[in-house]
Design a protein around this motif. Structure first.
Motif, PDB file in Angstrom:
ATOM      1  N   ARG A  83       0.841  -1.193   0.000  1.00 27.32           N
ATOM      2  CA  ARG A  83       0.000   0.000   0.000  1.00 27.32           C
ATOM      3  C   ARG A  83       0.880   1.248   0.000  1.00 27.32           C
ATOM      4  NH1 ARG A  83      -2.048  -3.513   3.642  1.00 27.32           N
ATOM      5  NH2 ARG A  83      -4.186  -4.169   3.309  1.00 27.32           N
ATOM      6  N   ASN A  84       0.323   2.323  -0.480  1.00 27.64           N
ATOM      7  CA  ASN A  84       0.944   3.624  -0.315  1.00 27.64           C
ATOM      8  C   ASN A  84       0.598   4.068   1.102  1.00 27.64           C
ATOM      9  OD1 ASN A  84       1.203   6.494  -0.114  1.00 27.64           O
ATOM     10  ND2 ASN A  84       1.247   6.625  -2.335  1.00 27.64           N
ATOM     11  N   PRO A  85       1.605   4.280   1.953  1.00 23.40           N
ATOM     12  CA  PRO A  85       1.302   4.618   3.352  1.00 23.40           C
ATOM     13  C   PRO A  85       0.736   6.024   3.537  1.00 23.40           C
ATOM     14  CG  PRO A  85       3.657   4.739   2.962  1.00 23.40           C
ATOM     15  CD  PRO A  85       3.043   4.207   1.692  1.00 23.40           C
ATOM     16  N   LYS A  86       0.798   6.853   2.504  1.00 22.18           N
ATOM     17  CA  LYS A  86       0.384   8.246   2.651  1.00 22.18           C
ATOM     18  C   LYS A  86      -1.055   8.526   2.240  1.00 22.18           C
ATOM     19  CE  LYS A  86       5.052   9.879   1.970  1.00 22.18           C
ATOM     20  NZ  LYS A  86       5.967  10.527   1.062  1.00 22.18           N
ATOM     21  N   ARG A  87      -1.622   7.683   1.335  1.00 24.12           N
ATOM     22  CA  ARG A  87      -2.969   7.987   0.859  1.00 24.12           C
ATOM     23  C   ARG A  87      -3.616   6.782   0.204  1.00 24.12           C
ATOM     24  NH1 ARG A  87       0.527  10.010  -2.607  1.00 24.12           N
ATOM     25  NH2 ARG A  87       0.627  12.159  -2.051  1.00 24.12           N
ATOM     26  N   THR A  88      -4.944   6.803   0.202  1.00 21.11           N
ATOM     27  CA  THR A  88      -5.738   5.831  -0.533  1.00 21.11           C
ATOM     28  C   THR A  88      -6.252   6.515  -1.800  1.00 21.11           C
ATOM     29  OG1 THR A  88      -7.845   6.443   0.468  1.00 21.11           O
ATOM     30  CG2 THR A  88      -6.525   4.755   1.622  1.00 21.11           C
ATOM     31  N   ARG A 105      -2.854   9.969 -14.681  1.00 20.98           N
ATOM     32  CA  ARG A 105      -3.029   8.647 -14.072  1.00 20.98           C
ATOM     33  C   ARG A 105      -2.251   8.535 -12.766  1.00 20.98           C
ATOM     34  NH1 ARG A 105      -4.946   4.806 -18.181  1.00 20.98           N
ATOM     35  NH2 ARG A 105      -4.723   3.371 -16.472  1.00 20.98           N
ATOM     36  N   GLN A 106      -2.369   9.515 -11.928  1.00 23.64           N
ATOM     37  CA  GLN A 106      -1.615   9.534 -10.680  1.00 23.64           C
ATOM     38  C   GLN A 106      -1.892   8.316  -9.817  1.00 23.64           C
ATOM     39  OE1 GLN A 106      -2.318  12.945  -8.228  1.00 23.64           O
ATOM     40  NE2 GLN A 106      -0.687  12.424  -6.808  1.00 23.64           N
ATOM     41  N   CYS A 107      -3.108   7.781  -9.887  1.00 22.99           N
ATOM     42  CA  CYS A 107      -3.408   6.628  -9.034  1.00 22.99           C
ATOM     43  C   CYS A 107      -2.525   5.440  -9.412  1.00 22.99           C
ATOM     44  CB  CYS A 107      -4.883   6.253  -9.098  1.00 22.99           C
ATOM     45  SG  CYS A 107      -5.449   5.642 -10.675  1.00 22.99           S
ATOM     46  N   THR A 108      -2.250   5.261 -10.693  1.00 23.21           N
ATOM     47  CA  THR A 108      -1.404   4.151 -11.118  1.00 23.21           C
ATOM     48  C   THR A 108       0.010   4.324 -10.589  1.00 23.21           C
ATOM     49  OG1 THR A 108      -2.740   3.821 -13.092  1.00 23.21           O
ATOM     50  CG2 THR A 108      -0.515   2.894 -13.113  1.00 23.21           C
ATOM     51  N   SER A 109       0.586   5.496 -10.745  1.00 22.84           N
ATOM     52  CA  SER A 109       1.975   5.701 -10.308  1.00 22.84           C
ATOM     53  C   SER A 109       2.104   5.717  -8.787  1.00 22.84           C
ATOM     54  CB  SER A 109       2.539   6.990 -10.899  1.00 22.84           C
ATOM     55  OG  SER A 109       1.797   8.111 -10.446  1.00 22.84           O
ATOM     56  N   ASP A 110       1.216   6.404  -8.105  1.00 26.36           N
ATOM     57  CA  ASP A 110       1.341   6.571  -6.649  1.00 26.36           C
ATOM     58  C   ASP A 110       0.807   5.393  -5.842  1.00 26.36           C
ATOM     59  OD1 ASP A 110       2.289   9.027  -7.366  1.00 26.36           O
ATOM     60  OD2 ASP A 110       0.809  10.185  -6.252  1.00 26.36           O
TER      61      ASP A 110
END
Length: 168
Positions: A83-88, A105-110
């Motif tokens: 998971r990304n620890p900073k955001r969902t 497509r920030q969700c894909t990269s982050d």
């Protein structure tokens, strides 16, 4: 696709136990198909299965992680959830004030690529074949991707990472 499969076979023969597969699993049909394909072709190679939890994966009738975990168990493999620890996903949408689009497509990269890359960096293998379940017919831009390519951002002096699209 036959050329890419042969290139991966050569890598496996040359590198042996120094090589491992990382199968990106979303909990969907394409990921499941890809996992089966990789295990059928490379049964004896170390294989890690990873699911990037964006906080927005399906939960019913079974969660994406549980579905992927069951598919992994069929092959005697474990699932690693990152998971990304900073955001969902929803927190990202809220902060940006807009949903992702093909252009942004920030969700894909982050939320997917970055946590999976962090996981790959922890692996001890010298060669990693990072298996991604993208199909060419999903979009025009995806159809232009190379089905097998060195991942320059993950490759170091001590580790080579190749991105492979086995079901391309």
């Amino acid at each position: 696709m036959a050329m890419e499969l042969e290139a991966v076979r050569r890598l496996v023969q040359e590198r042996g136990s120094d090589l491992a597969f990382v199968v990106n699993h979303s909990g969907g049909k394409d990921s499941t198909r890809m996992l089966g394909f990789v295990r059928k072709k490379f049964r004896d190679s170390p294989t890690h299965v990873v699911l990037a939890d964006t906080g927005f994966e399906h939960q019913r009738p079974i969660s994406a992680a549980d579905f992927a975990r069951h598919r992994c168990a069929e092959f005697g493999l474990n699932l690693t959830v990152v998971r990304n620890p900073k955001r969902t996903y929803l927190e990202m949408v809220e902060r940006r004030g807009m949903f992702p689009s093909p252009r942004f497509r920030q969700c894909t990269s982050d939320l997917k690529r970055s946590p999976i890359e962090k996981f790959i960096r922890t692996l001890p293998h010298k060669v990693i074949v990072n298996c991604i379940g993208i199909r060419a017919e999903e979009s025009h831009s995806r159809s232009r991707l190379a089905p097998l390519a060195v991942n320059a951002s993950l490759t170091t002096r001590d580790r080579t990472v190749c991105n492979w699209l086995p079901i391309f």
